[in-house]
Scaffold this motif. Structure first.
Motif, PDB file in Angstrom:
ATOM      1  N   CYS A 149       0.823  -1.208   0.000  1.00 35.11           N
ATOM      2  CA  CYS A 149       0.000   0.000   0.000  1.00 35.11           C
ATOM      3  C   CYS A 149       0.859   1.260   0.000  1.00 35.11           C
ATOM      4  O   CYS A 149       0.561   2.230  -0.690  1.00 35.11           O
ATOM      5  CB  CYS A 149      -0.902   0.033   1.222  1.00 35.11           C
ATOM      6  N   HIS A 150       1.925   1.245   0.828  1.00 34.93           N
ATOM      7  CA  HIS A 150       2.679   2.488   1.027  1.00 34.93           C
ATOM      8  C   HIS A 150       3.864   2.631   0.095  1.00 34.93           C
ATOM      9  O   HIS A 150       4.605   3.586   0.194  1.00 34.93           O
ATOM     10  CB  HIS A 150       3.163   2.570   2.472  1.00 34.93           C
ATOM     11  N   GLY A 173       4.187   6.170  -0.724  1.00 32.25           N
ATOM     12  CA  GLY A 173       2.730   6.243  -0.791  1.00 32.25           C
ATOM     13  C   GLY A 173       2.218   5.567  -2.048  1.00 32.25           C
ATOM     14  O   GLY A 173       2.968   5.308  -2.983  1.00 32.25           O
ATOM     15  N   GLY A 174       0.917   5.270  -2.059  1.00 29.35           N
ATOM     16  CA  GLY A 174       0.358   4.594  -3.224  1.00 29.35           C
ATOM     17  C   GLY A 174      -1.137   4.764  -3.284  1.00 29.35           C
ATOM     18  O   GLY A 174      -1.773   5.184  -2.318  1.00 29.35           O
ATOM     19  N   ALA A 175      -1.718   4.433  -4.450  1.00 27.35           N
ATOM     20  CA  ALA A 175      -3.150   4.605  -4.636  1.00 27.35           C
ATOM     21  C   ALA A 175      -3.884   3.346  -4.212  1.00 27.35           C
ATOM     22  O   ALA A 175      -3.399   2.233  -4.395  1.00 27.35           O
ATOM     23  CB  ALA A 175      -3.443   4.897  -6.106  1.00 27.35           C
ATOM     24  N   LEU A 176      -5.068   3.542  -3.625  1.00 25.06           N
ATOM     25  CA  LEU A 176      -5.982   2.429  -3.391  1.00 25.06           C
ATOM     26  C   LEU A 176      -7.194   2.673  -4.272  1.00 25.06           C
ATOM     27  O   LEU A 176      -7.218   3.606  -5.066  1.00 25.06           O
ATOM     28  CB  LEU A 176      -6.377   2.357  -1.916  1.00 25.06           C
ATOM     29  N   THR A 177      -8.224   1.854  -4.107  1.00 24.47           N
ATOM     30  CA  THR A 177      -9.381   2.017  -4.982  1.00 24.47           C
ATOM     31  C   THR A 177     -10.234   3.213  -4.567  1.00 24.47           C
ATOM     32  O   THR A 177     -10.135   3.703  -3.445  1.00 24.47           O
ATOM     33  CB  THR A 177     -10.262   0.759  -4.918  1.00 24.47           C
ATOM     34  N   GLU A 178     -11.069   3.667  -5.462  1.00 20.90           N
ATOM     35  CA  GLU A 178     -12.091   4.689  -5.208  1.00 20.90           C
ATOM     36  C   GLU A 178     -11.555   5.952  -4.552  1.00 20.90           C
ATOM     37  O   GLU A 178     -12.181   6.520  -3.647  1.00 20.90           O
ATOM     38  CB  GLU A 178     -13.213   4.095  -4.344  1.00 20.90           C
ATOM     39  N   GLY A 179     -10.397   6.390  -4.992  1.00 23.10           N
ATOM     40  CA  GLY A 179      -9.883   7.667  -4.507  1.00 23.10           C
ATOM     41  C   GLY A 179      -9.216   7.594  -3.153  1.00 23.10           C
ATOM     42  O   GLY A 179      -8.757   8.602  -2.626  1.00 23.10           O
ATOM     43  N   TYR A 199      -6.139   6.389  -0.619  1.00 23.27           N
ATOM     44  CA  TYR A 199      -4.713   6.273  -0.872  1.00 23.27           C
ATOM     45  C   TYR A 199      -3.994   5.994   0.437  1.00 23.27           C
ATOM     46  O   TYR A 199      -4.475   6.328   1.513  1.00 23.27           O
ATOM     47  CB  TYR A 199      -4.172   7.572  -1.482  1.00 23.27           C
ATOM     48  N   ALA A 204       3.387  -1.061  -3.921  1.00 30.08           N
ATOM     49  CA  ALA A 204       2.516  -0.119  -4.623  1.00 30.08           C
ATOM     50  C   ALA A 204       3.403   0.678  -5.559  1.00 30.08           C
ATOM     51  O   ALA A 204       4.574   0.897  -5.287  1.00 30.08           O
ATOM     52  CB  ALA A 204       1.832   0.803  -3.631  1.00 30.08           C
ATOM     53  N   THR A 247      -2.946   9.403  -7.312  1.00 30.32           N
ATOM     54  CA  THR A 247      -2.564  10.009  -6.036  1.00 30.32           C
ATOM     55  C   THR A 247      -2.127  11.453  -6.212  1.00 30.32           C
ATOM     56  O   THR A 247      -2.413  12.286  -5.369  1.00 30.32           O
ATOM     57  CB  THR A 247      -1.439   9.226  -5.346  1.00 30.32           C
ATOM     58  N   VAL A 271      -7.421  12.078  -7.812  1.00 29.12           N
ATOM     59  CA  VAL A 271      -8.599  11.551  -8.492  1.00 29.12           C
ATOM     60  C   VAL A 271      -8.633  10.054  -8.217  1.00 29.12           C
ATOM     61  O   VAL A 271      -7.689   9.494  -7.679  1.00 29.12           O
ATOM     62  CB  VAL A 271      -8.538  11.812 -10.020  1.00 29.12           C
ATOM     63  N   THR A 272      -9.739   9.426  -8.581  1.00 22.90           N
ATOM     64  CA  THR A 272      -9.818   8.005  -8.269  1.00 22.90           C
ATOM     65  C   THR A 272      -9.095   7.195  -9.337  1.00 22.90           C
ATOM     66  O   THR A 272      -9.037   7.580 -10.502  1.00 22.90           O
ATOM     67  CB  THR A 272     -11.279   7.515  -8.205  1.00 22.90           C
ATOM     68  N   GLU A 276     -10.045   4.354 -10.527  1.00 20.70           N
ATOM     69  CA  GLU A 276     -11.009   3.872 -11.515  1.00 20.70           C
ATOM     70  C   GLU A 276     -11.282   4.960 -12.549  1.00 20.70           C
ATOM     71  O   GLU A 276     -11.413   4.680 -13.741  1.00 20.70           O
ATOM     72  CB  GLU A 276     -12.328   3.471 -10.841  1.00 20.70           C
TER      73      GLU A 276
END
Lengths: 265, 524
Positions: A161-162, A168-174, A176, B291, B394, B398-399, B401
């Protein structure tokens, strides 16, 4: 891989010891096991047990938090119940500026911290007084870890995740996972302990206090040792390297080719 | 006789090399900055060879597990492959090692970027036309080889990031029904990751691939000399001559100096900017995935294709799983590359143009080709952006998806819009050129006529500039005529359709009579 097994074995062995210790503490200390822990918090100036501090916290809570979390912190539609989240969760959420939350969104973002350290501790004391929960780690829980072991644990438990460099990194649906380079050690510990929002909880069975110490040591090492290779380009790896070569590399080279061919004319 | 004269005499008497040197030295190279991009690629390659040789002195291409005992504290005592451990030693314990690693890697990135830009220059100026189609193909192969060199190279240290990359390649291989699993086992010497892959990639990386690259560079340059260099249209430049400087002494001196400039830029980057910090990635271990795992930029388009593919596309046929979510991106990439490879031959077939072309096209004068190029660039760019979808998400808050869906739409519509807009722009620019030839350029000087009317004075351009604006290839759609046997084959029909697609909308260059007429007009 091997190391991972070792650490889970280790924690497997620790488990009875830890629970026994907790049990003993629970029996010995009236007022709950929680009290034994929080007596020696990281910032020793504030006594989280003191009734005066708790009352102070209650007032602050009523004024700043109750609209969402309810007058008795029992929770409302706008915010979850805080019964049993412990002083660690409050110290993390308020100490990193996430709470009080300003707007609904995929994730409560960090903002400038709104309270003084004493006020944060008072809020923590109040929430902790409602029910036992994970408490703010003591200063000696944060130091003298093993950097190399921490690095391995970090890659196995946190990097997905990080990011492996903590960028840092992106997760789903905005959502992070934030970068970790600017986070204080105590907040790292609390994050693992309480699992804020979309982060899983790493309780003492998952990662022993020793493991947590190691992870903190690793993150602190990275914080204090900038890359030996020069500028880090936000530690984003190949993406920032690629942008760098196209913008500055090709930019410089094309500029130079134009200069060279212009020279002759 | 001076000592150098003696030495050269000695050499010449034994090799008769002076003839070749004289011949080569008299070659003329035209001067334009965009002609140096190929050279940048060549020089980056030389830098890569030099720094790479240094790295081979210390790198151990072995996956034997060792316990790291070098001076990088966060990995002390950690078990890793000898490859990773020796790369850490190069980075931390060998004098100049980190600098050389960074020189090598930055030069590699520059190498592929310069090739890409060089290809774009060649494409948009039509330099690939007869007689240079084959050299385009050779250049294309070099581009693919460069990507392969890059991939095999960054996989060598056996760090977490490159291991994740190999895992993706393994996933792509096993997606091929029937043969996939076999190939994977063959390549990795057993179940992924096995213990062989680093050694094998190393053989490819330092032996086979560089040899092929050098051979192809040799042929590529030989063709440049045989064909002579192309030049932009301009005063005194024709299909029969080359205007520029002789290789000896002017061009060679410049080129030599330019090599050091490129080396300097790479060295500056290597000394100040981290690249591929394997120490923060840690050794490869199949369980963790970071990630923000991305390949180097030139493999990004392939990663992007995988990311943009909608999930869950699988069928079970004949007892095998057909993973379309992997097979389709692979097919798309192969088709894309095949189109790049084949374009010169395709365009030659459509135009039926058998003439040699040594004068370059201005991109606007080949609107459809330029538009196709723009569409291709857009397609590539969208795939490339998709490889960093998570970082876009990030950093622009924005998302993920949203980013993926937007890019999916852009991948289809983007090239179409890019095509239409570019074509329109080219035609508009051509129209403007016509306008200028016929009516001169606007001087900004406003004159009031005796009748009270205001006009802006237009000035005629000089004949050199005019020549540049009026002399370009004007291709018209071919007529569909029956062949000698009185038939119209479907091949001919297809060609006529393509020809119409290319040349239906066109702005003809100003003809002499049109120009005369316009001049007449202006005098009244």
């Amino acid at each position: 891989m091997r190391k991972k097994n070792v650490s889970s074995l280790k924690s497997g062995r620790r488990r009875p010891a830890v629970s026994a210790a907790l049990l003993v503490l629970g029996l010995l200390v009236t007022g709950g096991a929680y009290a034994a822990f929080s007596a020696s918090t990281a910032s020793a100036e504030v006594d989280l047990q003191s009734q005066q501090v708790i009352t102070e916290g209650q007032k602050l809570f009523a004024a700043n938090c109750a609209t969402c979390h309810g007058q008795q912190a029992q929770g409302t539609e706008a915010g979850p119940s805080l019964i049993g989240v412990g002083s660690a969760a409050v110290d993390f959420q308020v100490g990193t500026g996430r709470m009080p939350m300003q707007a609904q969104g995929p994730q409560a973002p960090e903002k400038p911290v709104q309270f003084t350290d004493e006020q944060v501790k008072a809020l923590a004391a109040y929430v902790a007084s409602l029910a036992p929960g994970p408490s703010i780690p003591t200063a000696d829980q944060l130091v003298n870890g093993n950097v190399a072991n921490g690095g391995e644990l970090f890659r196995i438990n946190c990097a997905m995740c990080h990011n492996v460099a903590g960028a840092g990194g992106a997760l789903t649906e905005g959502k992070y996972a934030p970068e970790l380079k600017s986070v204080e050690a105590v907040h790292v510990y609390e994050a693992m302990l309480t699992g804020p929002q979309n982060m899983p909880v790493f309780n003492d069975l998952n990662l022993t206090p020793e493991d947590k110490k190691d992870i903190i040591a690793y993150l602190e090492y990275n914080k204090n040792h900038p890359s030996v290779g020069g500028l880090e380009l936000s530690s984003l790896g190949p993406v920032s390297e690629g942008l760098f070569i196209w913008i500055f590399g090709i930019g410089a080279i094309v500029g130079l080719t134009i200069w060279i061919t212009a020279k002759s004319n | 006789m001076s000592i150098t004269a003696k030495a050269s005499n000695y050499l010449d008497e034994r090799t008769s090399i002076s003839g070749a040197v004289k011949e080569f030295g008299r070659k003329i190279f035209p001067d334009h900055w965009s002609f140096l991009l190929g050279e940048v690629a060549l020089y980056s390659f030389v830098i890569i060879l030099l720094s790479g040789t240094f790295l081979t002195f210390f790198f151990q291409a072995s996956m034997t597990p060792v316990e790291y005992s070098g001076s990088y504290v966060p990995l002390k005592g950690v078990e890793m492959s000898a490859a990773m451990s020796s790369t850490l030693d190069i980075s931390f314990d060998i004098r100049g090692g980190l600098l050389m690693r960074q020189v090598h890697h930055w030069a590699a990135l520059l190498f592929v970027s310069a090739i890409g830009l060089h290809m774009l220059r060649v494409f948009f100026t039509g330099a690939f036309r007869k007689p240079r189609e084959i050299n385009w193909s050779i250049g294309f192969v070099l581009f693919v080889l460069a990507m392969a060199e890059g991939f095999t190279g960054y996989s060598l240290p056996d760090d977490l990031l490159s291991g994740n990359g190999l895992r993706i390649i393994d996933g792509m291989i096993v997606a091929f029904p029937v043969v996939g699993t076999w190939i994977s086992f063959l390549l990795f010497g057993g179940e992924f990751p096995g213990g062989d892959i680093v050694g094998r990639l190393y053989s490819l990386h330092i032996l086979l691939l560089p040899l092929i690259v050098i051979a192809f560079i040799g042929v590529h340059l030989m063709f440049v000399i045989i064909h002579k260099h192309t030049q932009y249209p301009g005063p005194g430049r024709t299909e029969q001559n080359v205007v520029g400087y002789p290789v000896l002494p002017v061009y060679a001196a410049k080129a030599g100096g330019f090599f050091f400039i490129v080396f300097g830029v790479v060295a500056l980057f290597a000394a100040t900017v981290t690249i591929n910090p394997i120490w923060s990635y840690g050794p490869y271990d199949p369980s963790p995935v970071s990630a923000g795992t991305q390949p180097d930029w030139y493999i990004g388009f392939a990663d992007g294709a995988l990311r943009l593919m909608p999930p869950h596309l699988e069928t079970y046929w004949f007892g095998y799983t057909w993973s379309w979510n992997i097979l389709i991106p692979v097919i798309i990439l192969v088709v894309f590359l095949a189109v790049v490879f084949a374009y010169p031959f395709f365009e030659a077939w459509v135009t039926g143009d058998k003439r040699e072309h040594h004068l370059l096209d201005r991109p606007r004068n080949a609107p459809v080709r330029t538009a196709i190029g723009a569409a291709g660039v857009t397609f590539y760019a969208v795939l490339w952006a998709a490889a960093s979808s998570d970082i876009i998400a990030t950093h622009f808050k924005v998302t993920m998806e949203g980013v993926i869906n937007t890019l999916q739409i852009l991948l289809v519509l983007g090239p179409i819009f890019a095509f239409m807009i570019t074509k329109r722009m080219c035609l508009a620019l051509q129209k403007k050129d016509r306008e200028i030839v016929l009516h001169g350029y606007e001087t900004g000087r406003i004159v009031r006529l005796p009748g009270g009317e205001f006009i802006e004075v237009h000035e005629q351009i000089d004949e050199f500039e005019r020549w540049q604006l009026v002399s370009f290839n004007d291709n018209a759609p071919i007529m569909l005529r029956p062949n000698p046997r009185g038939r119209i084959t479907s091949r001919m029909r297809a060609r006529a359709n393509w020809s119409r697609f290319f040349f239906e909308d066109r702005i003809a260059p100003v003809s002499k009579s049109e120009h005369m007429e316009a001049l007449e007009h202006a005098h009244h």
